[in-house]
Design a protein around this motif. Structure first.
Motif, PDB file in Angstrom:
ATOM      1  N   PHE A  41      -1.740  -8.507   5.153  1.00  0.00           N
ATOM      2  CA  PHE A  41      -1.989  -7.432   5.931  1.00  0.00           C
ATOM      3  C   PHE A  41      -1.061  -5.970   5.250  1.00  0.00           C
ATOM      4  CE2 PHE A  41       0.317  -4.752   9.360  1.00  0.00           C
ATOM      5  CZ  PHE A  41      -1.137  -4.101   9.678  1.00  0.00           C
ATOM      6  N   VAL A  42       0.114  -6.417   4.596  1.00  0.00           N
ATOM      7  CA  VAL A  42       0.731  -5.543   3.925  1.00  0.00           C
ATOM      8  C   VAL A  42       0.003  -4.699   2.965  1.00  0.00           C
ATOM      9  CG1 VAL A  42       2.612  -4.983   2.433  1.00  0.00           C
ATOM     10  CG2 VAL A  42       3.150  -6.580   4.382  1.00  0.00           C
ATOM     11  N   ASN A  43      -0.825  -5.390   2.025  1.00  0.00           N
ATOM     12  CA  ASN A  43      -1.682  -4.884   1.038  1.00  0.00           C
ATOM     13  C   ASN A  43      -2.729  -3.991   1.752  1.00  0.00           C
ATOM     14  OD1 ASN A  43      -0.511  -5.964  -1.125  1.00  0.00           O
ATOM     15  ND2 ASN A  43      -1.609  -7.628  -1.109  1.00  0.00           N
ATOM     16  N   TYR A  44      -3.167  -4.432   2.911  1.00  0.00           N
ATOM     17  CA  TYR A  44      -4.498  -3.690   3.732  1.00  0.00           C
ATOM     18  C   TYR A  44      -3.817  -2.301   4.081  1.00  0.00           C
ATOM     19  CZ  TYR A  44      -7.646  -2.793   7.450  1.00  0.00           C
ATOM     20  OH  TYR A  44      -8.658  -2.281   8.528  1.00  0.00           O
ATOM     21  N   LEU A  45      -2.718  -2.435   4.648  1.00  0.00           N
ATOM     22  CA  LEU A  45      -2.024  -1.483   5.286  1.00  0.00           C
ATOM     23  C   LEU A  45      -1.588  -0.218   4.258  1.00  0.00           C
ATOM     24  CD1 LEU A  45      -0.596   0.220   7.743  1.00  0.00           C
ATOM     25  CD2 LEU A  45       1.373  -1.100   7.401  1.00  0.00           C
ATOM     26  N   ASN A  46      -1.141  -0.781   3.163  1.00  0.00           N
ATOM     27  CA  ASN A  46      -0.810   0.129   1.881  1.00  0.00           C
ATOM     28  C   ASN A  46      -1.926   0.949   1.272  1.00  0.00           C
ATOM     29  OD1 ASN A  46       1.839  -0.280   2.041  1.00  0.00           O
ATOM     30  ND2 ASN A  46       2.065  -1.998   0.674  1.00  0.00           N
ATOM     31  N   GLU A  47      -3.184   0.026   1.261  1.00  0.00           N
ATOM     32  CA  GLU A  47      -4.414   0.827   0.835  1.00  0.00           C
ATOM     33  C   GLU A  47      -4.889   1.712   1.679  1.00  0.00           C
ATOM     34  OE1 GLU A  47      -7.382  -2.308  -0.200  1.00  0.00           O
ATOM     35  OE2 GLU A  47      -6.199  -3.198  -1.856  1.00  0.00           O
ATOM     36  N   ILE A  48      -4.754   1.367   2.825  1.00  0.00           N
ATOM     37  CA  ILE A  48      -5.015   2.609   3.935  1.00  0.00           C
ATOM     38  C   ILE A  48      -4.430   3.976   3.716  1.00  0.00           C
ATOM     39  CG2 ILE A  48      -5.435   3.300   6.311  1.00  0.00           C
ATOM     40  CD1 ILE A  48      -6.576   0.374   6.910  1.00  0.00           C
ATOM     41  N   ARG A  49      -3.056   3.666   3.501  1.00  0.00           N
ATOM     42  CA  ARG A  49      -2.267   4.820   3.792  1.00  0.00           C
ATOM     43  C   ARG A  49      -2.269   5.366   2.384  1.00  0.00           C
ATOM     44  NH1 ARG A  49       3.330   1.424   5.929  1.00  0.00           N
ATOM     45  NH2 ARG A  49       3.156   2.172   8.169  1.00  0.00           N
ATOM     46  N   ILE A  50      -2.586   4.766   1.220  1.00  0.00           N
ATOM     47  CA  ILE A  50      -2.856   5.413  -0.031  1.00  0.00           C
ATOM     48  C   ILE A  50      -4.008   6.196  -0.127  1.00  0.00           C
ATOM     49  CG2 ILE A  50      -3.156   5.028  -2.759  1.00  0.00           C
ATOM     50  CD1 ILE A  50       0.027   4.853  -1.648  1.00  0.00           C
ATOM     51  N   SER A  51      -4.984   5.557   0.642  1.00  0.00           N
ATOM     52  CA  SER A  51      -6.373   6.223   0.703  1.00  0.00           C
ATOM     53  C   SER A  51      -6.240   7.694   1.389  1.00  0.00           C
ATOM     54  CB  SER A  51      -7.365   5.506   1.066  1.00  0.00           C
ATOM     55  OG  SER A  51      -7.299   5.313   2.661  1.00  0.00           O
ATOM     56  N   TYR A  52      -5.425   7.785   2.391  1.00  0.00           N
ATOM     57  CA  TYR A  52      -5.360   9.030   3.099  1.00  0.00           C
ATOM     58  C   TYR A  52      -4.468  10.006   2.278  1.00  0.00           C
ATOM     59  CZ  TYR A  52      -7.344   7.802   7.477  1.00  0.00           C
ATOM     60  OH  TYR A  52      -7.801   7.316   8.836  1.00  0.00           O
ATOM     61  N   ALA A  53      -3.391   9.409   1.567  1.00  0.00           N
ATOM     62  CA  ALA A  53      -2.526  10.372   0.643  1.00  0.00           C
ATOM     63  C   ALA A  53      -3.280  10.669  -0.438  1.00  0.00           C
ATOM     64  CB  ALA A  53      -1.438   9.415   0.302  1.00  0.00           C
ATOM     65  N   ALA A  54      -4.290  10.003  -1.001  1.00  0.00           N
ATOM     66  CA  ALA A  54      -4.981  10.811  -2.186  1.00  0.00           C
ATOM     67  C   ALA A  54      -5.835  11.533  -1.651  1.00  0.00           C
ATOM     68  CB  ALA A  54      -5.812   9.295  -2.737  1.00  0.00           C
ATOM     69  N   ARG A  55      -6.528  11.517  -0.489  1.00  0.00           N
ATOM     70  CA  ARG A  55      -7.453  12.653  -0.166  1.00  0.00           C
ATOM     71  C   ARG A  55      -6.317  13.800   0.217  1.00  0.00           C
ATOM     72  NH1 ARG A  55     -10.845  10.684   5.091  1.00  0.00           N
ATOM     73  NH2 ARG A  55      -9.732   8.767   4.424  1.00  0.00           N
TER      74      ARG A  55
END
Length: 292
Positions: A228-242
């Protein structure tokens, strides 16, 4: 689609009566802006070593041969970057999402292609081996008559569908993942996308779907193949990248808005996922032309 507001919406010449379009060109440079369109696109590039590929929030330098499938409304472009060759062979195929009827796509023989089209919303890079295998098909496509080219197109789509060496490019898609309405994963997905900027604990999410932490950990690993931590981090980073591409905010401000309270941790997680620092990532997109 607010995230597309400042990106060029290309109007393609594909009409409802067309099966697909093939653009076969020798190019001295790639100068088309970062853009999107509802049509699905296959890009085959030969002798283009050094060009930069940009698909969604992904960026990368291409080799001598390139084969990428871009899904509907996914922003993309190729930029000159380090390429010195002025005779790059580019073949682009565009086709509508209704290229196949829904009833036809449910037939067993076309299910691999159906899955390929669904996966295209994040952009798919195929290996050099697959590109080399299909090189003659792409080079000959525009020389065939209509029916022959249709059969060849079907062969290309089938080879792409069964290829074992696909790589997803963008960490986000314009269309978010779809789950059944009663699916526990949908509850988790919706909660995380609505609250990712806040502190989210394992207890918060596990209790949301009436599971213990241990059971939830097993559930999430089985469903999406990651913690779950990896899943949450990937979502956060996808928004940050945008936001790094689209917003005039500092890296610190973006890190905070994406749910990271520690800039060092944000930089570390960003680099582990994107293979580059946030500042370098933003620099890579600075030369991309957008229509304001």
């Amino acid at each position: 689609m607010s995230e597309l507001e400042n990106i060029l919406r290309e109007i393609t010449p594909l009409s409802p009566e067309d099966s697909f379009l093939v653009f076969d060109r020798i190019k001295a440079s790639f100068d088309f802006p970062y853009h999107y369109h509802p049509e699905i696109e296959i890009n085959f590039i030969y002798k283009g070593k050094g060009y930069r590929r940009m698909v969604g929030d992904h960026t990368g330098e291409i080799g001598n041969i390139e084969l990428v499938l871009v899904g509907p409304n996914l922003p993309h472009c190729w930029a000159n970057h380090k390429c010195k060759n002025r005779k790059t062979h580019e073949i682009t195929i565009q086709f509508n999402q209704d290229f196949f009827s829904q009833s036809l796509m449910q037939k067993n023989i076309l299910k691999p292609i159906n899955n390929l089209v669904k996966d295209s919303i994040r952009g798919i890079l195929f290996s050099t081996e697959t590109a080399e295998k299909l090189k003659d098909s792409f080079l000959n496509l525009s020389k065939m008559n209509s029916f022959e080219s249709f059969i060849e197109m079907m062969k290309i789509l089938n080879e792409l569908a069964i290829a074992q060496d696909k790589t997803f490019l963008s960490s986000y898609s314009i269309e978010l993942e779809s789950f059944a309405d009663n699916d526990k994963m949908k509850i988790v997905h919706d909660f995380v996308h609505k609250n990712f900027e806040n502190k989210i604990t394992l207890d918060d999410v596990a209790s949301l779907i009436n599971m213990s932490n241990v059971t939830f950990n097993r559930f999430i690993k089985k469903r999406i193949g990651k913690t779950f931590v990896n899943y949450l981090n990937e979502i956060r980073i996808s928004y940050a990248a945008r936001w790094l591409m689209e917003k005039n905010l500092t890296v610190f401000e973006i890190a905070f808005e994406a749910g990271f309270n520690n800039i060092a941790n944000f930089n570390k997680v960003f680099k582990s996922i994107k293979k580059t620092t946030p500042t370098e990532f933003r620099e890579q997109f600075k030369g991309v032309k957008k229509i304001e």
